[in-house]
Design an enzyme around this catalytic site. Structure first.
Site, PDB file in Angstrom:
ATOM      1  N   GLY A  96       0.782  -1.239   0.000  1.00  0.00           N
ATOM      2  CA  GLY A  96       0.000   0.000   0.000  1.00  0.00           C
ATOM      3  C   GLY A  96       0.806   1.276   0.000  1.00  0.00           C
TER       4      GLY A  96
ATOM      5  N   MET B  79      -3.285  -7.483  -7.287  1.00  0.00           N
ATOM      6  CA  MET B  79      -2.611  -8.599  -7.954  1.00  0.00           C
ATOM      7  C   MET B  79      -3.531  -9.488  -8.792  1.00  0.00           C
ATOM      8  SD  MET B  79       0.399  -7.860  -7.292  1.00  0.00           S
ATOM      9  CE  MET B  79       1.392  -9.273  -7.763  1.00  0.00           C
TER      10      MET B  79
ATOM     11  N   LEU C 240      -6.091  -9.964 -12.203  1.00  0.00           N
ATOM     12  CA  LEU C 240      -6.428  -9.397 -13.503  1.00  0.00           C
ATOM     13  C   LEU C 240      -7.863  -8.852 -13.425  1.00  0.00           C
ATOM     14  CD1 LEU C 240      -4.574  -9.333 -15.931  1.00  0.00           C
ATOM     15  CD2 LEU C 240      -5.699 -11.388 -16.800  1.00  0.00           C
TER      16      LEU C 240
ATOM     17  N   HIS D 269       2.620   0.273 -13.162  1.00  0.00           N
ATOM     18  CA  HIS D 269       3.437  -0.926 -13.370  1.00  0.00           C
ATOM     19  C   HIS D 269       4.909  -0.536 -13.255  1.00  0.00           C
ATOM     20  CE1 HIS D 269       4.508  -4.872 -14.829  1.00  0.00           C
ATOM     21  NE2 HIS D 269       5.379  -4.300 -15.645  1.00  0.00           N
TER      22      HIS D 269
ATOM     23  N   ASN E  31       1.854   2.957  -2.650  1.00  0.00           N
ATOM     24  CA  ASN E  31       1.305   3.878  -3.654  1.00  0.00           C
ATOM     25  C   ASN E  31       0.014   4.518  -3.158  1.00  0.00           C
ATOM     26  OD1 ASN E  31       2.823   4.113  -6.345  1.00  0.00           O
ATOM     27  ND2 ASN E  31       2.991   1.940  -5.840  1.00  0.00           N
TER      28      ASN E  31
HETATM   29  C1  GRF Z   1       4.307  -1.399  -7.117  1.00  0.00           C
HETATM   30  O1  GRF Z   1       5.630  -1.676  -7.479  1.00  0.00           O
HETATM   31  C2  GRF Z   1       3.437  -1.243  -8.335  1.00  0.00           C
HETATM   32  O2  GRF Z   1       4.120  -0.710  -9.425  1.00  0.00           O
HETATM   33  C3  GRF Z   1       3.027  -2.656  -8.631  1.00  0.00           C
HETATM   34  O3  GRF Z   1       2.854  -3.259  -7.384  1.00  0.00           O
HETATM   35  C4  GRF Z   1       3.645  -2.586  -6.414  1.00  0.00           C
HETATM   36  C5  GRF Z   1       2.710  -2.148  -5.329  1.00  0.00           C
HETATM   37  O4  GRF Z   1       3.396  -1.580  -4.256  1.00  0.00           O
HETATM   38  N1  GRF Z   1       1.823  -2.684  -9.459  1.00  0.00           N
HETATM   39  P1  GRF Z   1       2.576  -0.873  -3.100  1.00  0.00           P
HETATM   40  O5  GRF Z   1       1.613  -1.907  -2.557  1.00  0.00           O
HETATM   41  O6  GRF Z   1       1.865   0.307  -3.682  1.00  0.00           O
HETATM   42  O7  GRF Z   1       3.603  -0.484  -2.092  1.00  0.00           O
END
Ligand code: GRF
Length: 210
Positions: free
Chosen positions: A16, A94, A96, A113, A18
């Site tokens: 989490g 995670m 699709l 991504h 992001n």
């Molecule tokens: C990030 O590297 C994002 O690019 C990928 O999954 C990871 C998620 O990280 N899709 P977080 O859970 O946001 O720390």
């Protein structure tokens, strides 16, 4: 006049960071949005804990307790619509995304991504870049379509890959940029600057804002 805030729901399966970076951009006034809820397919996802700590609604929906993916996604769509979600933000989600969600939110689901798409889609993108010997990798924010990391690209940030990098050191370098790029792209969407035609995305005034 107070600008209308873009109404976001976040889908996350893990850490989490992001999600937190987006929430921080909102708190610092860099993003005119509100996070309505964080939804996870994993009850023990740290992202849910982080949401609760911030007083943001946190919902776990276990796909295994639904007969199939369609019914599972219908439940998600119900939660999204109940809060008046305008943009669905995948942040380390995670699974699709299927037609049920995409039809409810056409060109309104975004993902980040950790590679410069179309290079290195799928899992372990940073490891793929190191093993390939790429000299640059980075991150991509894109609209989600039915494929795996195949949707229209909104923006990308490149970072160097050094010969002594491993998956972890490259991941850290990319993650720092993810946290900046994602909030900026969402702000462009909030400002109505982003249009999609076929597979191409246009950002109005991009020479000023990119
Ligand atoms: C990030 O590297 C994002 O690019 C990928 O999954 C990871 C998620 O990280 N899709 P977080 O859970 O946001 O720390």
């Amino acid at each position: 006049m107070v600008a209308k805030k873009l109404r976001l729901s976040v889908l996350a399966s893990g850490r989490g960071s992001n999600f937190l970076a987006i929430q921080q951009a909102i708190a610092e006034g860099r993003l005119d949005a509100v996070i309505l809820q964080v939804i996870s397919n994993k009850a023990d996802a740290p992202a849910l804990e982080k949401a609760r700590a911030l007083g943001i609604k946190a919902i776990a929906i276990d796909p295994k307790s639904y007969p199939d993916r369609v019914v599972y996604e219908r439940q998600i769509v119900e939660y999204l619509q109940a809060e008046g979600t305008e943009l669905v933000v995948l942040a380390g989600y995670m699974l699709l995304v299927g037609e049920t969600l995409l039809q409810a939110y056409p060109n309104r689901v975004v993902n980040i991504h950790p590679a410069l798409l179309p290079s290195f889609p799928g899992l372990h993108a940073q490891r793929q870049a190191v093993e390939y010997g790429a000299k640059y990798s980075g991150c991509t924010v894109h609209f989600v379509d039915g494929g795996m990391d195949t949707g229209p690209v909104i923006c990308q940030t490149a970072v160097p890959v050094y010969s002594d990098d491993d998956e972890d050191t490259l991941s850290d370098r990319i993650l720092e940029q993810e946290h900046i790029l994602y909030a900026r792209c969402i702000q462009w969407i909030a400002e109505g600057r982003v249009t999609v035609e076929g597979h191409r995305v246009t950002i109005e005034g991009e020479r000023e804002v990119r």
